[in-house]
Design a protein around this motif. Structure first.
Motif: not given
Length: 331
Positions: A11-34
């Motif tokens: 869920d959204v809350a888990e996504a935010v919690a995981v990324l907030a704790d990982e300084p080198q993490a990134a969200y992946l959606a379409g990936g066309t830029n990342l």
């Protein structure tokens, strides 16, 4: 190949919690830029948090008018949505002017707003770039800066924001729904992106770990008379050299309301408030549109190779508004 970890949150809350704790993490959606930036070595996340399966892919018509667009709605689906085509043609046209059909099938609403600049010095890890590596310098200021900013740049960065969608949303007074570690909040699109200032590496006002969940468009009947005009070096699959999103509401020939935003001229989508002030309450004419654009561009500071952007932006402002003034709005 740099190894990285992969996580699919429930869920959204888990996504935010995981990324907030990982300084080198990134969200992946379409990936066309990342994914492009990972290939170039510009971004090197050690964890990708895949948000594609979160329930953020709906376009909803709101009870009082307006739209709520989920963050993972694909650009091609949004451009084809009947309510967008009917009520916000500027948005549909901005989306269709962007990238290629294949990329629009992958690119998402939220990801589009968070695109990184296409400045060639940012993308080349062998060149100085304060946005990529703070304190290293800005090779673009005295280098090849034809495609870069004429407004709102700083000594540390002259990059532009590449999104066509963001320019249209700026003209429509969109509101971005964000879930941050502290909880959800609304961010007016005009307040989402930052000027470069002393910290060009900080591109938005979002907290670390923030996830865009939706974009809301207000009920805006005037937007049925709207347009997006983009100038680029080739007919398709090219970033803007200059662009304008325009909404025009006339009472007879008098400008009752107008919304203007520029692309490819600043570090963020540029809302042309001064030009709007010059236009409101006056009888429309191409000459008035030209004076309004001049007022907006009076503080432009062209670089060595991009002075042409000032008369270009003036010209496309006049053209877009004149064509809208001559057009009968949709019933």
């Amino acid at each position: 190949m740099r190894p990285f970890r992969y996580h699919r949150p429930a869920d959204v809350a888990e996504a935010v919690a995981v990324l907030a704790d990982e300084p080198q993490a990134a969200y992946l959606a379409g990936g066309t830029n990342l994914v492009d930036l990972m290939k170039l070595g510009v971004q090197r996340p050690d964890l990708l948090v895949d948000v594609n399966r979160l329930p953020l892919d709906a376009v909803e018509e709101l009870p009082g008018g307006g739209l709520r667009i989920g963050a993972t709605v694909r650009n091609s689906d949004l451009a084809a949505h009947p309510a967008v085509r009917r009520d916000y043609p500027v948005l549909a046209r901005a989306l269709l002017a962007a990238a290629s059909g294949q990329l629009r099938n992958l690119a998402t609403t939220g990801g589009n707003l968070l695109q990184r600049t296409r400045c060639v010095y940012f993308q080349d890890t062998g060149k100085a770039c304060n946005k990529r590596e703070p304190g290293s310098g800005c090779a673009a200021r005295h280098g090849q800066n034809r495609d870069l900013a004429v407004l709102d740049w700083s000594d540390l960065c002259v990059a532009t924001h590449p999104s066509d969608l963001a320019v249209a949303l700026a003209a429509l007074d969109a509101v971005v729904e964000v879930h941050e570690p502290a909880g959800p909040r609304d961010v007016p699109l005009a307040a989402l992106h930052r000027s470069p200032g002393e910290h060009p590496e900080r591109e938005t006002t979002l907290a670390r770990g923030a996830l865009i969940t939706a974009v809301r468009l207000p009920h805006l009947p005037a937007a049925r008379r709207s347009a997006y005009l983009k100038v680029r070096d080739r007919a398709s699959f090219a970033f803007a050299v200059g662009s304008v999103a325009a909404v025009l509401d006339l009472d007879g020939d008098v400008v009752r309301d107008v919304r203007l935003a520029y692309g490819a001229v600043a570090h963020r989508p540029w809302r042309a408030y001064r030009a709007e002030e010059e236009l409101r309450g006056r009888a429309f004419s191409p000459q008035l549109a030209a004076r309004a654009a001049d007022a907006e561009l009076a503080e432009a500071r062209p670089l060595r190779h991009n002075g042409f952007k000032v008369p270009l932006t003036r010209a496309i402002t006049v053209r877009a508004l004149t064509e809208l003034a001559e057009r009968t709005p949709a019933p």
